[in-house]
Design a protein around this motif. Structure first.
Motif, PDB file in Angstrom:
ATOM      1  N   LEU A 193     -17.337  15.091 -19.615  1.00  0.00           N
ATOM      2  CA  LEU A 193     -17.774  13.750 -19.240  1.00  0.00           C
ATOM      3  C   LEU A 193     -17.506  12.818 -20.417  1.00  0.00           C
ATOM      4  N   ALA A 194     -17.880  11.560 -20.280  1.00  0.00           N
ATOM      5  CA  ALA A 194     -17.767  10.637 -21.407  1.00  0.00           C
ATOM      6  C   ALA A 194     -18.605  11.192 -22.568  1.00  0.00           C
ATOM      7  N   PRO A 195     -18.147  11.009 -23.801  1.00  0.00           N
ATOM      8  CA  PRO A 195     -18.873  11.580 -24.942  1.00  0.00           C
ATOM      9  C   PRO A 195     -20.371  11.240 -24.971  1.00  0.00           C
ATOM     10  N   ALA A 196     -20.743  10.004 -24.695  1.00  0.00           N
ATOM     11  CA  ALA A 196     -22.164   9.629 -24.722  1.00  0.00           C
ATOM     12  C   ALA A 196     -22.962  10.402 -23.670  1.00  0.00           C
ATOM     13  N   GLU A 197     -22.367  10.622 -22.515  1.00  0.00           N
ATOM     14  CA  GLU A 197     -23.045  11.388 -21.455  1.00  0.00           C
ATOM     15  C   GLU A 197     -23.157  12.854 -21.856  1.00  0.00           C
ATOM     16  N   CYS A 198     -22.115  13.393 -22.477  1.00  0.00           N
ATOM     17  CA  CYS A 198     -22.172  14.775 -22.972  1.00  0.00           C
ATOM     18  C   CYS A 198     -23.292  14.927 -23.993  1.00  0.00           C
ATOM     19  N   GLN A 199     -23.424  13.941 -24.876  1.00  0.00           N
ATOM     20  CA  GLN A 199     -24.482  13.966 -25.894  1.00  0.00           C
ATOM     21  C   GLN A 199     -25.861  13.978 -25.235  1.00  0.00           C
ATOM     22  N   LYS A 200     -26.036  13.119 -24.277  1.00  0.00           N
ATOM     23  CA  LYS A 200     -27.324  13.004 -23.588  1.00  0.00           C
ATOM     24  C   LYS A 200     -27.726  14.317 -22.914  1.00  0.00           C
ATOM     25  N   ILE A 201     -26.794  14.931 -22.197  1.00  0.00           N
ATOM     26  CA  ILE A 201     -27.165  16.160 -21.496  1.00  0.00           C
ATOM     27  C   ILE A 201     -27.264  17.351 -22.451  1.00  0.00           C
ATOM     28  N   ALA A 202     -26.549  17.315 -23.573  1.00  0.00           N
ATOM     29  CA  ALA A 202     -26.707  18.378 -24.577  1.00  0.00           C
ATOM     30  C   ALA A 202     -28.127  18.358 -25.128  1.00  0.00           C
ATOM     31  N   ILE A 203     -28.617  17.173 -25.459  1.00  0.00           N
ATOM     32  CA  ILE A 203     -29.981  17.034 -25.982  1.00  0.00           C
ATOM     33  C   ILE A 203     -30.994  17.407 -24.912  1.00  0.00           C
ATOM     34  N   GLU A 204     -30.799  16.909 -23.707  1.00  0.00           N
ATOM     35  CA  GLU A 204     -31.719  17.204 -22.599  1.00  0.00           C
ATOM     36  C   GLU A 204     -31.795  18.697 -22.325  1.00  0.00           C
ATOM     37  N   GLY A 205     -30.638  19.363 -22.300  1.00  0.00           N
ATOM     38  CA  GLY A 205     -30.614  20.797 -22.050  1.00  0.00           C
ATOM     39  C   GLY A 205     -31.281  21.596 -23.152  1.00  0.00           C
ATOM     40  N   ALA A 206     -31.011  21.220 -24.389  1.00  0.00           N
ATOM     41  CA  ALA A 206     -31.615  21.927 -25.534  1.00  0.00           C
ATOM     42  C   ALA A 206     -33.133  21.796 -25.505  1.00  0.00           C
ATOM     43  N   LYS A 207     -33.601  20.573 -25.277  1.00  0.00           N
ATOM     44  CA  LYS A 207     -35.053  20.355 -25.273  1.00  0.00           C
ATOM     45  C   LYS A 207     -35.729  21.027 -24.084  1.00  0.00           C
ATOM     46  N   SER A 208     -35.092  20.989 -22.924  1.00  0.00           N
ATOM     47  CA  SER A 208     -35.726  21.626 -21.757  1.00  0.00           C
ATOM     48  C   SER A 208     -35.747  23.130 -21.878  1.00  0.00           C
ATOM     49  N   ALA A 209     -34.876  23.691 -22.735  1.00  0.00           N
ATOM     50  CA  ALA A 209     -34.893  25.134 -22.986  1.00  0.00           C
ATOM     51  C   ALA A 209     -35.822  25.491 -24.153  1.00  0.00           C
ATOM     52  N   GLY A 210     -36.518  24.490 -24.694  1.00  0.00           N
ATOM     53  CA  GLY A 210     -37.528  24.752 -25.720  1.00  0.00           C
ATOM     54  C   GLY A 210     -37.050  24.630 -27.151  1.00  0.00           C
ATOM     55  N   PHE A 211     -35.899  24.010 -27.375  1.00  0.00           N
ATOM     56  CA  PHE A 211     -35.371  23.854 -28.727  1.00  0.00           C
ATOM     57  C   PHE A 211     -35.474  22.410 -29.186  1.00  0.00           C
ATOM     58  N   ARG A 212     -35.507  22.242 -30.501  1.00  0.00           N
ATOM     59  CA  ARG A 212     -35.468  20.904 -31.072  1.00  0.00           C
ATOM     60  C   ARG A 212     -34.011  20.510 -31.226  1.00  0.00           C
TER      61      ARG A 212
END
Length: 142
Positions: A121-140
């Motif tokens: 996806l667009a880089p900004a969207e990739c960044q957003k979902i990377a952070i969202e996925g990491a946090k929803s899996a319990g990581f900082r």
């Protein structure tokens, strides 16, 4: 300590869930040395998405800010930093992709355990979902 395969799979599944209505993505989770721990490339992904996602994760893991998005912003604002980043990319054998889409992963005690990179996806969207996925899996994630 590095991320476990089970945790890497949880992060990947969380990122894919976050991207479910946005398009086709490739997700790579690395260990603390930048080696791929796990990845998934959705059907229809682009030819170099794995390499781009891995490069984004590697950049986030390798340099201080902790996200490839922050590195790209610094590079774009400061000519001296741009030269440094380009030198580091060459020194890494071209492994780093310095643009949004990669984040460093830390556990609850703030110990870095790896990184996640997303492409497709667009880089900004990739960044957003990377952070969202990491946090929803319990990581900082920064």
């Amino acid at each position: 300590m590095s991320i476990s395969l089970a945790d890497a799979d949880r992060i990947i599944d969380a990122v894919l869930n976050a991207a479910s209505d946005k398009g086709t993505v490739t997700v790579v989770v690395t260990d603390t040395g930048g080696a791929p721990k796990a990845f998934k490339k959705q059907d229809g992904g682009y030819l170099l998405d794995f390499e781009i996602a891995l490069g984004r994760a590697f950049a986030a893991l390798s340099l201080s800010p902790g996200t490839s998005e922050q590195l790209a912003a610094f590079r774009d604002r400061n000519a001296g930093f741009r030269v440094l980043v380009e030198s580091v990319i060459r020194a890494s054998g071209g492994r780093m992709v310095v643009e949004a889409g990669g984040v460093r992963l830390a556990d609850a005690g703030q110990l870095v355990v790896g990184a996640v990179g997303v492409a497709g996806l667009a880089p900004a969207e990739c960044q957003k979902i990377a952070i969202e996925g990491a946090k929803s899996a319990g990581f900082r994630a920064p």
